[in-house]
Design a protein around this motif. Structure first.
Motif, PDB file in Angstrom:
ATOM      1  N   MET A  68       0.832  -1.198   0.000  1.00 43.97           N
ATOM      2  CA  MET A  68       0.000   0.000   0.000  1.00 43.97           C
ATOM      3  C   MET A  68       0.871   1.254   0.000  1.00 43.97           C
ATOM      4  O   MET A  68       0.616   2.203  -0.764  1.00 43.97           O
ATOM      5  CB  MET A  68      -0.925  -0.006   1.213  1.00 43.97           C
ATOM      6  CG  MET A  68      -1.912   1.152   1.257  1.00 43.97           C
ATOM      7  SD  MET A  68      -3.186   0.928   2.533  1.00 43.97           S
ATOM      8  CE  MET A  68      -2.152   0.923   4.010  1.00 43.97           C
ATOM      9  N   VAL A 118      -3.560   3.938  -7.062  1.00 44.30           N
ATOM     10  CA  VAL A 118      -4.540   3.482  -6.083  1.00 44.30           C
ATOM     11  C   VAL A 118      -4.068   2.137  -5.549  1.00 44.30           C
ATOM     12  O   VAL A 118      -3.829   1.208  -6.322  1.00 44.30           O
ATOM     13  CB  VAL A 118      -5.941   3.323  -6.714  1.00 44.30           C
ATOM     14  CG1 VAL A 118      -6.925   2.789  -5.680  1.00 44.30           C
ATOM     15  CG2 VAL A 118      -6.418   4.652  -7.276  1.00 44.30           C
ATOM     16  N   PRO A 119      -3.865   2.007  -4.228  1.00 42.29           N
ATOM     17  CA  PRO A 119      -3.392   0.726  -3.671  1.00 42.29           C
ATOM     18  C   PRO A 119      -4.299  -0.430  -4.060  1.00 42.29           C
ATOM     19  O   PRO A 119      -5.522  -0.277  -4.135  1.00 42.29           O
ATOM     20  CB  PRO A 119      -3.421   0.968  -2.156  1.00 42.29           C
ATOM     21  CG  PRO A 119      -3.297   2.447  -2.012  1.00 42.29           C
ATOM     22  CD  PRO A 119      -4.033   3.027  -3.189  1.00 42.29           C
ATOM     23  N   ILE A 140      -5.248  -2.885  -2.435  1.00 43.97           N
ATOM     24  CA  ILE A 140      -6.218  -3.243  -1.396  1.00 43.97           C
ATOM     25  C   ILE A 140      -7.506  -2.441  -1.538  1.00 43.97           C
ATOM     26  O   ILE A 140      -8.561  -2.849  -1.060  1.00 43.97           O
ATOM     27  CB  ILE A 140      -5.614  -3.019   0.010  1.00 43.97           C
ATOM     28  CG1 ILE A 140      -6.520  -3.622   1.082  1.00 43.97           C
ATOM     29  CG2 ILE A 140      -5.360  -1.541   0.265  1.00 43.97           C
ATOM     30  CD1 ILE A 140      -5.951  -3.540   2.469  1.00 43.97           C
ATOM     31  N   LEU A 141      -7.458  -1.294  -2.227  1.00 51.47           N
ATOM     32  CA  LEU A 141      -8.635  -0.449  -2.402  1.00 51.47           C
ATOM     33  C   LEU A 141      -9.307  -0.657  -3.747  1.00 51.47           C
ATOM     34  O   LEU A 141     -10.307  -0.015  -4.037  1.00 51.47           O
ATOM     35  CB  LEU A 141      -8.256   1.032  -2.241  1.00 51.47           C
ATOM     36  CG  LEU A 141      -7.653   1.424  -0.883  1.00 51.47           C
ATOM     37  CD1 LEU A 141      -7.330   2.907  -0.858  1.00 51.47           C
ATOM     38  CD2 LEU A 141      -8.601   1.066   0.252  1.00 51.47           C
ATOM     39  N   ARG A 142      -8.738  -1.537  -4.572  1.00 51.06           N
ATOM     40  CA  ARG A 142      -9.367  -1.832  -5.859  1.00 51.06           C
ATOM     41  C   ARG A 142     -10.294  -3.031  -5.701  1.00 51.06           C
ATOM     42  O   ARG A 142     -10.391  -3.640  -4.650  1.00 51.06           O
ATOM     43  CB  ARG A 142      -8.297  -2.133  -6.917  1.00 51.06           C
ATOM     44  CG  ARG A 142      -7.255  -1.030  -7.072  1.00 51.06           C
ATOM     45  CD  ARG A 142      -6.207  -1.450  -8.079  1.00 51.06           C
ATOM     46  NE  ARG A 142      -4.969  -0.705  -7.901  1.00 51.06           N
ATOM     47  CZ  ARG A 142      -3.819  -1.003  -8.499  1.00 51.06           C
ATOM     48  NH1 ARG A 142      -3.761  -2.040  -9.319  1.00 51.06           N
ATOM     49  NH2 ARG A 142      -2.735  -0.291  -8.269  1.00 51.06           N
ATOM     50  N   THR A 143     -10.963  -3.377  -6.795  1.00 50.74           N
ATOM     51  CA  THR A 143     -11.887  -4.517  -6.733  1.00 50.74           C
ATOM     52  C   THR A 143     -11.172  -5.849  -6.883  1.00 50.74           C
ATOM     53  O   THR A 143     -11.787  -6.899  -6.799  1.00 50.74           O
ATOM     54  CB  THR A 143     -12.957  -4.396  -7.839  1.00 50.74           C
ATOM     55  OG1 THR A 143     -12.319  -4.317  -9.124  1.00 50.74           O
ATOM     56  CG2 THR A 143     -13.817  -3.164  -7.624  1.00 50.74           C
TER      57      THR A 143
END
Length: 208
Positions: free
Chosen positions: A134, A143-144, A146-149
């Motif tokens: 991250m 965008v990390p 972990i924050l994507r789909t």
């Protein structure tokens, strides 16, 4: 920390350092930038974990071997990976997936060794597994993951649950660690290969 857990921890450090170094190469950073990105990727998650658990100084300050592993990995990467554009497209995601699996179980094991509950172990495994990546993505202005789909954090959570549950059921530490690591790695690699993702939470505003 037993020798085999220490070995896995150093392996995870090298893999995540490689991941950070490759990301730095794709963004054409100078050697200092490569070292910084490789370092925060390799020890960022574990540093956050140790700070939350109160086990300070954090692990890499108490044991300089982690820094040595990072520097050697950076040096070898810069020597042998001269043209980042020629690196296979999936090298970085696969290296990141391996680091995720390794650090997830290491983080969960650290929490359980402090006699904390299974839920805390899963959380610490998640933080250890995704924290460094991250920070790497944020420094690269991305965008990390972990924050994507993408199925990323999910793989870590399942691995952490698998390890904690195996230990609770009386499995041998080494067997539980290897099994949980394989499960987390398999889920993440499957997501990469078949582009698996979780449904997005999409709030669409009604146009007047």
């Amino acid at each position: 920390m037993t020798e085999w857990i220490y070995f896995f921890d150093l392996c995870g450090t090298a893999v995540f350092a490689l991941s950070g170094a490759l990301a730095a190469g794709r963004h054409r950073m100078d050697p200092f930038g490569v070292i910084v990105l490789a370092s925060v990727t390799a020890v960022g998650g574990g540093s956050i974990r140790d700070a939350l658990l109160g086990t300070t100084p954090v692990f890499w300050i108490r044991d300089p071997n982690y820094i040595i592993v990072i520097l050697i990995t950076v040096l070898l990467t810069m020597l042998f990976v001269r043209k980042p554009k020629k690196v296979p497209q999936h090298t970085l995601p696969i290296a990141d997936a391996l680091g995720l699996a390794l650090f997830t179980v290491i983080g969960a094991e650290k929490a359980l060794s402090l006699e904390l509950g299974g839920m805390i172990a899963v959380v610490m495994g998640l933080i250890t597994g995704v924290g460094g990546g991250m920070i790497r993505d944020l420094l690269c202005r991305q965008v990390p993951m972990i924050l994507r789909t993408e199925i990323y954090a999910t793989a870590s959570i399942v691995g952490g649950i698998g390890y904690s549950l195996s230990i609770h059921l009386g499995a041998v530490d080494k067997q539980a660690l290897v099994l949980a690591m394989i499960v987390a790695l398999a889920i993440r690699l499957a997501a990469i290969k078949w582009h698996l993702s979780l449904p997005a939470f999409d709030l669409k505003t009604n146009k007047q």
